[in-house]
Design a protein around this motif. Structure first.
Motif, mmCIF file in Angstrom:
data_model
loop_
_atom_site.group_PDB
_atom_site.id
_atom_site.type_symbol
_atom_site.label_atom_id
_atom_site.label_comp_id
_atom_site.label_asym_id
_atom_site.label_seq_id
_atom_site.Cartn_x
_atom_site.Cartn_y
_atom_site.Cartn_z
ATOM 1 N N PHE A 1 0.789 -1.221 0.000
ATOM 2 C CA PHE A 1 0.000 0.000 0.000
ATOM 3 C C PHE A 1 0.826 1.279 0.000
ATOM 4 C CE2 PHE A 1 -3.329 -2.988 0.772
ATOM 5 C CZ PHE A 1 -4.359 -2.461 0.017
ATOM 6 N N ARG B 1 -6.998 -2.760 -4.247
ATOM 7 C CA ARG B 1 -7.602 -2.780 -2.912
ATOM 8 C C ARG B 1 -8.523 -3.980 -2.727
ATOM 9 N NH1 ARG B 1 -9.500 -4.067 0.873
ATOM 10 N NH2 ARG B 1 -10.391 -2.892 2.596
ATOM 11 N N ARG C 1 -9.138 7.579 1.246
ATOM 12 C CA ARG C 1 -8.806 8.399 0.093
ATOM 13 C C ARG C 1 -9.596 7.970 -1.147
ATOM 14 N NH1 ARG C 1 -3.012 7.826 -0.442
ATOM 15 N NH2 ARG C 1 -3.139 9.391 -2.059
ATOM 16 N N GLU D 1 -6.434 4.061 5.676
ATOM 17 C CA GLU D 1 -6.135 5.370 5.095
ATOM 18 C C GLU D 1 -6.326 5.349 3.580
ATOM 19 O OE1 GLU D 1 -2.169 6.072 6.449
ATOM 20 O OE2 GLU D 1 -2.836 6.776 8.420
ATOM 21 N N PHE D 2 -5.911 4.270 2.940
ATOM 22 C CA PHE D 2 -6.086 4.112 1.494
ATOM 23 C C PHE D 2 -7.579 4.124 1.152
ATOM 24 C CE2 PHE D 2 -6.151 1.713 -2.504
ATOM 25 C CZ PHE D 2 -5.116 2.315 -3.198
ATOM 26 N N SER E 1 -6.321 1.201 -8.872
ATOM 27 C CA SER E 1 -6.108 1.281 -7.432
ATOM 28 C C SER E 1 -7.220 0.565 -6.686
ATOM 29 C CB SER E 1 -6.053 2.749 -6.978
ATOM 30 O OG SER E 1 -4.974 3.419 -7.566
ATOM 31 N N SER F 1 -0.478 3.885 -2.691
ATOM 32 C CA SER F 1 -0.907 5.225 -2.271
ATOM 33 C C SER F 1 -0.281 6.300 -3.139
ATOM 34 C CB SER F 1 -0.544 5.466 -0.807
ATOM 35 O OG SER F 1 -1.318 4.639 0.028
ATOM 36 N N ASP G 1 -2.248 8.899 -5.559
ATOM 37 C CA ASP G 1 -2.000 10.348 -5.565
ATOM 38 C C ASP G 1 -1.811 10.857 -6.991
ATOM 39 O OD1 ASP G 1 -2.118 10.623 -2.811
ATOM 40 O OD2 ASP G 1 0.067 10.476 -2.559
#
Length: 70
Positions: free
Chosen positions: A20, A46, A64, A60-61, A42, A24, A28
């Motif tokens: 990750f 996941r 976002r 956190e991923f 992405s 991440s 971004d």
């Protein structure tokens, strides 16, 4: 896209933190350039991880990715 392939490889090896971190950064980049391909890849990375207790880096991923529509 290659970075996300690398992240998927780390996940396959059970290395969640190692997966990750680059995912991440790729996310971004996808958000910065409004690239639907990168964001969708992405999301696919996941989905490869299905745990009942998620590590902080994964939470956190998810935060976002939540609500991103390109």
């Amino acid at each position: 896209m290659t970075v996300l392939d690398l992240a998927a490889g780390h996940l396959a090896a059970g290395q969640i933190e190692a997966a990750f971190a680059p995912a991440s950064r790729a996310l971004d980049t996808g958000l910065q350039y409004r690239s639907g391909r990168i964001v969708e890849r992405s999301r696919a990375v996941r989905r490869l991880l299905a745990l009942s207790s998620l590590p902080k880096v994964v939470r956190e991923f998810d935060e976002r990715l939540h609500g991103v529509y390109l």
